[in-house]
Every structure is written in structure tokens, then in C-alpha cells.
Design a protein around this motif. Structure first.
Motif, PDB file in Angstrom:
ATOM      1  N   ARG A  17       0.838  -1.213   0.000  1.00 11.07           N
ATOM      2  CA  ARG A  17       0.000   0.000   0.000  1.00 11.07           C
ATOM      3  C   ARG A  17       0.868   1.256   0.000  1.00 11.07           C
ATOM      4  O   ARG A  17       0.535   2.257  -0.636  1.00 11.07           O
ATOM      5  CB  ARG A  17      -0.920  -0.016   1.217  1.00 11.07           C
ATOM      6  N   LEU A  18       2.008   1.206   0.746  1.00  8.32           N
ATOM      7  CA  LEU A  18       2.871   2.392   0.797  1.00  8.32           C
ATOM      8  C   LEU A  18       3.553   2.639  -0.548  1.00  8.32           C
ATOM      9  O   LEU A  18       3.736   3.794  -0.958  1.00  8.32           O
ATOM     10  CB  LEU A  18       3.937   2.213   1.889  1.00  8.32           C
ATOM     11  N   MET A  19       3.936   1.572  -1.211  1.00 11.98           N
ATOM     12  CA  MET A  19       4.652   1.728  -2.468  1.00 11.98           C
ATOM     13  C   MET A  19       3.720   2.049  -3.642  1.00 11.98           C
ATOM     14  O   MET A  19       4.198   2.414  -4.706  1.00 11.98           O
ATOM     15  CB  MET A  19       5.423   0.442  -2.794  1.00 11.98           C
ATOM     16  N   LYS A  20       2.426   1.898  -3.441  1.00 12.07           N
ATOM     17  CA  LYS A  20       1.495   2.190  -4.522  1.00 12.07           C
ATOM     18  C   LYS A  20       1.482   3.689  -4.804  1.00 12.07           C
ATOM     19  O   LYS A  20       1.168   4.501  -3.941  1.00 12.07           O
ATOM     20  CB  LYS A  20       0.097   1.698  -4.146  1.00 12.07           C
ATOM     21  N   GLY A  21       1.872   4.040  -5.983  1.00 11.33           N
ATOM     22  CA  GLY A  21       1.936   5.451  -6.362  1.00 11.33           C
ATOM     23  C   GLY A  21       3.138   6.195  -5.810  1.00 11.33           C
ATOM     24  O   GLY A  21       3.213   7.429  -5.937  1.00 11.33           O
ATOM     25  N   TYR A  22       4.094   5.485  -5.195  1.00 15.70           N
ATOM     26  CA  TYR A  22       5.288   6.135  -4.619  1.00 15.70           C
ATOM     27  C   TYR A  22       6.321   6.370  -5.716  1.00 15.70           C
ATOM     28  O   TYR A  22       6.624   5.461  -6.504  1.00 15.70           O
ATOM     29  CB  TYR A  22       5.873   5.259  -3.508  1.00 15.70           C
ATOM     30  N   ASN A  23       6.873   7.585  -5.764  1.00 14.39           N
ATOM     31  CA  ASN A  23       7.901   7.941  -6.755  1.00 14.39           C
ATOM     32  C   ASN A  23       9.199   8.239  -5.998  1.00 14.39           C
ATOM     33  O   ASN A  23       9.322   9.259  -5.316  1.00 14.39           O
ATOM     34  CB  ASN A  23       7.455   9.153  -7.568  1.00 14.39           C
ATOM     35  N   LYS A  24      10.161   7.341  -6.105  1.00 17.13           N
ATOM     36  CA  LYS A  24      11.422   7.516  -5.365  1.00 17.13           C
ATOM     37  C   LYS A  24      12.313   8.609  -5.945  1.00 17.13           C
ATOM     38  O   LYS A  24      13.316   8.986  -5.339  1.00 17.13           O
ATOM     39  CB  LYS A  24      12.197   6.202  -5.338  1.00 17.13           C
ATOM     40  N   THR A  40      11.562  12.569   7.550  1.00 14.58           N
ATOM     41  CA  THR A  40      10.127  12.245   7.526  1.00 14.58           C
ATOM     42  C   THR A  40       9.613  12.340   6.090  1.00 14.58           C
ATOM     43  O   THR A  40       9.831  13.346   5.404  1.00 14.58           O
ATOM     44  CB  THR A  40       9.339  13.200   8.427  1.00 14.58           C
ATOM     45  N   ASP A  41       8.928  11.281   5.673  1.00 14.49           N
ATOM     46  CA  ASP A  41       8.328  11.231   4.343  1.00 14.49           C
ATOM     47  C   ASP A  41       6.827  11.026   4.530  1.00 14.49           C
ATOM     48  O   ASP A  41       6.376   9.967   5.003  1.00 14.49           O
ATOM     49  CB  ASP A  41       8.937  10.083   3.532  1.00 14.49           C
ATOM     50  N   GLU A  42       6.046  12.059   4.202  1.00 12.86           N
ATOM     51  CA  GLU A  42       4.599  11.986   4.433  1.00 12.86           C
ATOM     52  C   GLU A  42       3.939  10.905   3.593  1.00 12.86           C
ATOM     53  O   GLU A  42       2.813  10.455   3.897  1.00 12.86           O
ATOM     54  CB  GLU A  42       3.969  13.354   4.162  1.00 12.86           C
ATOM     55  N   ARG A  43       4.587  10.431   2.563  1.00  8.78           N
ATOM     56  CA  ARG A  43       4.009   9.407   1.718  1.00  8.78           C
ATOM     57  C   ARG A  43       4.109   8.013   2.348  1.00  8.78           C
ATOM     58  O   ARG A  43       3.517   7.056   1.841  1.00  8.78           O
ATOM     59  CB  ARG A  43       4.723   9.393   0.359  1.00  8.78           C
ATOM     60  N   LEU A  44       4.873   7.889   3.438  1.00  8.01           N
ATOM     61  CA  LEU A  44       5.072   6.589   4.070  1.00  8.01           C
ATOM     62  C   LEU A  44       4.345   6.469   5.406  1.00  8.01           C
ATOM     63  O   LEU A  44       4.667   5.602   6.214  1.00  8.01           O
ATOM     64  CB  LEU A  44       6.572   6.337   4.274  1.00  8.01           C
ATOM     65  N   VAL A  45       3.369   7.333   5.652  1.00  5.58           N
ATOM     66  CA  VAL A  45       2.587   7.247   6.890  1.00  5.58           C
ATOM     67  C   VAL A  45       1.640   6.057   6.800  1.00  5.58           C
ATOM     68  O   VAL A  45       0.976   5.837   5.766  1.00  5.58           O
ATOM     69  CB  VAL A  45       1.819   8.562   7.123  1.00  5.58           C
ATOM     70  N   PHE A  46       1.585   5.269   7.879  1.00  4.80           N
ATOM     71  CA  PHE A  46       0.675   4.130   7.921  1.00  4.80           C
ATOM     72  C   PHE A  46       0.112   3.997   9.330  1.00  4.80           C
ATOM     73  O   PHE A  46       0.643   4.570  10.298  1.00  4.80           O
ATOM     74  CB  PHE A  46       1.383   2.837   7.485  1.00  4.80           C
ATOM     75  N   GLU A  47      -0.956   3.236   9.444  1.00  5.85           N
ATOM     76  CA  GLU A  47      -1.605   3.043  10.728  1.00  5.85           C
ATOM     77  C   GLU A  47      -0.905   1.939  11.518  1.00  5.85           C
ATOM     78  O   GLU A  47      -0.444   0.947  10.963  1.00  5.85           O
ATOM     79  CB  GLU A  47      -3.082   2.654  10.514  1.00  5.85           C
ATOM     80  N   LEU A  68      13.065   3.379  -2.223  1.00  4.32           N
ATOM     81  CA  LEU A  68      12.750   4.592  -1.474  1.00  4.32           C
ATOM     82  C   LEU A  68      13.662   5.734  -1.889  1.00  4.32           C
ATOM     83  O   LEU A  68      14.761   5.535  -2.437  1.00  4.32           O
ATOM     84  CB  LEU A  68      12.888   4.347   0.033  1.00  4.32           C
ATOM     85  N   TRP A  69      13.209   6.933  -1.576  1.00  4.15           N
ATOM     86  CA  TRP A  69      14.063   8.120  -1.733  1.00  4.15           C
ATOM     87  C   TRP A  69      14.979   8.224  -0.516  1.00  4.15           C
ATOM     88  O   TRP A  69      14.531   8.075   0.630  1.00  4.15           O
ATOM     89  CB  TRP A  69      13.214   9.379  -1.838  1.00  4.15           C
ATOM     90  N   VAL A  70      16.266   8.444  -0.743  1.00  2.34           N
ATOM     91  CA  VAL A  70      17.242   8.615   0.337  1.00  2.34           C
ATOM     92  C   VAL A  70      18.062   9.862   0.036  1.00  2.34           C
ATOM     93  O   VAL A  70      18.250  10.236  -1.136  1.00  2.34           O
ATOM     94  CB  VAL A  70      18.158   7.389   0.480  1.00  2.34           C
TER      95      VAL A  70
END
Length: 453
Positions: free
Chosen positions: A34-41, A84-91, A106-108
Motif C-alpha cells: 500500500r505504501l509503495m502504490k503510487g510512490y515515486n522515489k 520524515t516522508d509523508e508518503r510513508l505514513v501508515f496506521e 525509497l528516496w534517500v
């Protein structure tokens, strides 16, 4: 048939790629999917909302070598970065520890070590990377790196020197408008130096600082870690300072040997000079000669060599004084004997002239005086008696030349007497006191200057 055979390999390739993607999707857990869906590194966090802040901390695992010749040090460090990467927030309330190989997804930050000559990332048994994602989107990225970093050293006080080296971290492509660096815990962000054991150094102080690197392409974030190294001098005292000092003391033994013992004194002097030269050459091979520094240990070795060479010159001076002392006594003795002969010849001449006058008065006045012969006219005043034949007088030119030679000899004797030492053996007595006192004074000045200034 040939026309239908071309689409078949393409279909097989597409199916293999789809199967590989399906297998990767099966490997990744649902949360990561779910986190990687639509994630652009390729896009940094907060791409449109200001710079992303990256906090860093270091753990110094070891400092392997510190080279004065190459002016660098080699260290193994654990570099930890947080952002902090707001795109990687999860419950949830637990962090996710991922395999290090997933860092490619991931972006580093593009952090690099400034002034690094050679660096590598450890990859045994796998690449030493750590990725941990927290529920609020915070990412922890840790690396284990061994790097050789340049360190400009001032070696003028070697081996009593203190060196301040740095470890600088900068962003390669993101300027201060995109990325901001900071130390997570200030000066305590760097650990491991308190328990670090080095061969020749002790870590006296360390601190951190934050600055900006200014280049033609812009201003970039920069973090600097400073640490001060103090060299341990005990090894150099035992290896160089004590042997050179003992050689100086050994050269003073010749002051207690008689001046007539020429082979013994020459042997001690030449042996100590050659030994000191060998010690200096051996020390130079193990010492850094970068930038042609005149180091403190070079100054001390030069001082010791000067004292040893001075002890050898002292015997040459004392021996020369003995020879000149004997020659001057011989010249003075011959000069006094010549004066004594002149006085005796003058007295004899006076007595002979008075006896002639008395004989002439006793002869009768009537008798004609005999004509003086040529031999009587040529009587020399220096003849011992008038009865013997008198040699003819020397010409005036020869007499003037003899007088000139005597005058020049008197001047030479006077000049020798001006620089003459009454007792050449006193030179050794003075040297027994002057050489040790001078060496002690020079040592006090040397150690005071290099230790406290």
C-alpha cells in the motif's frame, strides 16, 4: 511462418516480467504494497512544501590508521540518517524493519563525505544497510562505511603536536532550499570516541558544528564533526630522545682523558659523531617529510649533533694550543739566546778596544806609528780577541734584511702570545663545566617552548 514467429518471443518476455512483478508483490507485505502504490522515489519528500530536514548521528567504530606522510586517517563509522516522508505514513504503533535491499525502492538523501579519498560500503554477508519506517512516516537509514579522509596536519611540533581533524557531511545535489541537515543530539550525536584505543594518539576533545558549503552551483547543507588528537610522546622519548642525549653525554668522556692520548680521544669523538649521524638518518626514514617541515624532533637531533661535534672540535683546539705553546717557548728561548750573544759580543768588543788604546799610550812618541794594515781596518767588533784574524764586515743590505726578519719574528711571537693559553690543560677543565651546563640550558629552553608555546 517467419512472420508469425516474431511476436512469440515478445509475448514470452512480457509474461516473464509480469510473473516477476507478481512474485515481488507476493514477497512484499500488504502494508508495504500500500505504501509503495503510487510512490515515486525520484521525488524528495515535501516536494512542493519546503525543504526536508535530515537529522544525522555517527558512531565511530574504529580509527584504523593516522598517516602523517599522506596526511589522512582511515575510520570505520556507522552513519545514521533520519527524515520524515509523508508518503510513508501508515496506521499502527510498531515500526517496520525492512531488508536493506529495499532501499532501492525509497528516496534517500544524497549525502557524501567531503575530502574522502577512498570509501566503501561493507557488503559481507550482505550490504550493511538498515531501513526502518515508523508509523508517522519517519525513515531511519543506517550505513556501515570505511573511509579514508584527508586531514591537514601541522607537524612543526612533531612529536609533541596536537592535530584537529574533521569529518564533513554534505548533500551532493540538493541545496539548502531542498534539504536541511542537523545533528540529532548536538555534540552527543557522535559516540564511540570515549572507548576508542589508538596506537599513538589520545582523543582529547570533540564537538560538532552546522554550516553551509558555498559553491558555484549554490549553497548546500553541511555538517562537520571535529575531533582533536594528541600524540603520545613516550614512545619517541624512548626511541629517539634518550639515545641521542646519552650520545651527547658519551662525547663528554673525552674531557677526562689526557690530551696526549690522541687515539683514544679521536676514537670517542669520531664514533659518537658517526653514531649520531646514523641515529638521525634512521629517525628521518620513519618520520614524515611532507612539505619539508622542520619538526621539533629534527631540532633536537640537530642540537645533539652540534654538541657532539663541538666536543670533537674542542680536542682539536686543545691539541693545537699545546703545539703552539711548545713552539712559542722554543721561539722565545732562541730569541733570548740571540740577545745574550749580542750582549756578550758587545762586552768583548768594548774590552778589546780599551786594551788597544792602552798599548798605544805606552809606546814612545818618537817611534812612528805603523801604518794600519787592511786586516786591522777590517776588525769586527764581534771578534772575541784582537790577536785572531778578523772577518770582514757584512754589507749593509744583508744587515738590513736580517733586521727586517727579526722584527717580523717578534711581531709573530707577540701575536701568538696574545692568543696564547697559559695552560692548555685548562681547556678540558672548562669544557667539563661549560658543555653540561649549556646542554641543560638548551634542553630547558627546548622543552619549555615546544610544550607550553
Amino acid at each position: 511462418r517467419n512472420e508469425c514467429s516474431f511476436p512469440l518471443p515478445q509475448l514470452l518476455l512480457e509474461n516473464s516480467l509480469l510473473n516477476a512483478e507478481m512474485k515481488e508483490g507476493e514477497i512484499l507485505p500488504p502494508t508495504i504494497q500500500r505504501l509503495m502504490k503510487g510512490y515515486n522515489k525520484y521525488l524528495r519528500p515535501f516536494f512542493d512544501n519546503g525543504p526536508v530536514t535530515v537529522g544525522m548521528s555517527l558512531d565511530i567504530a574504529s580509527i584504523d590508521t593516522i598517516s602523517e606522510i599522506n596526511m589522512d586517517y582511515t575510520a570505520t563509522i556507522f552513519l545514521r540518517q533520519r527524515w520524515t516522508d509523508e508518503r510513508l505514513v501508515f496506521e499502527g504503533n510498531k515500526s517496520l524493519s525492512l531488508d536493506g535491499r529495499l532501499v532501492e525502492l525509497l528516496w534517500v538523501p544524497d549525502t557524501f563525505i567531503v575530502d574522502s579519498k577512498k570509501s566503501f560500503l561493507h557488503d559481507i554477508t550482505v550490504e550493511n544497510r538498515l531501513i526502518r519506517i515508523f508509523p508517522n512516516g519517519t525513515v531511519l537509514y543506517a550505513l556501515r562505511i570505511t573511509t579514508t579522509v584527508a586531514c591537514n596536519m601541522d607537524l612543526t611540533k612533531y612529536p609533541m603536536d596536537k592535530q584537529t581533524c574533521t569529518l564533513q557531511l554534505e548533500s551532493w545535489g540538493y541545496n539548502i532550499n531542498d534539504v536541511m541537515f542537523y545533528w540529532t543530539r548536538g555534540n552527543e550525536s557522535v559516540s564511540g570516541l570515549d572507548t576508542l584505543q589508538l596506537a599513538q594518539y589520545t582523543v582529547e576533545d570533540h564537538y560538532t558544528s552546522v554550516s553551509e558549503a558555498i559553491y558555484e552551483t549554490g549553497h548546500y547543507p553541511k555538517l562537520v564533526f571535529h575531533f582533536e588528537l594528541k600524540r603520545s610522546i613516550l614512545y619517541f622519548i624512548l626511541e629517539t630522545y634518550v639515545p641521542s642525549s646519552l650520545l651527547v653525554v658519551l662525547s663528554w668522556v673525552s674531557f677526562w682523558i689526557s690530551l696526549s692520548s690522541v687515539p683514544a680521544r679521536i676514537c670517542i669523538g669520531v664514533t659518537t659523531v658517526l653514531t649520531m649521524t646514523t641515529l638521525m638518518m634512521g629517525a628521518r626514514t620513519s618520520l614524515p617529510n611532507a612539505n619539508c617541515f622542520i619538526k621539533a624532533i629534527d631540532v633536537y637531533l640537530g642540537i645533539c649533533f652540534s654538541f657532539i661535534f663541538g666536543a670533537l672540535i674542542e680536542y682539536a683546539v686543545a691539541h693545537f694550543c699545546i703545539l703552539s705553546h711548545a713552539d712559542s717557548h722554543a721561539l722565545l728561548y732562541g730569541h733570548h739566546m740571540h740577545d745574550f750573544d749580542d750582549e756578550m759580543n758587545g762586552i768583548v768588543t768594548t774590552i778589546s778596544s780599551h786594551s788597544k788604546r792602552a798599548k798605544r799610550r805606552k809606546e814612545p812618541a818618537a817611534s812612528p806609528a805603523p801604518a794600519p794594515s787592511s786586516t786591522e781596518l777590517a776588525v769586527s767588533p764581534s771578534s772575541p780577541s784582537s790577536s785572531e784574524p778578523k772577518p770582514e764586515a757584512s754589507p749593509p743590505e744583508h744587515t738590513n734584511w736580517c733586521i727586517t726578519v727579526l722584527v717580523s719574528l717578534r711581531k709573530i711571537i707577540r701575536s701568538i702570545n696574545c692568543c696564547h693559553v697559559e695552560n692548555p690543560h685548562h681547556i678540558d677543565n672548562y669544557s667539563r663545566l661549560i658543555f653540561p651546563l649549556s646542554f641543560v640550558m638548551v634542553n630547558l629552553l627546548y622543552w619549555t617552548y615546544y610544550l607550553y608555546f
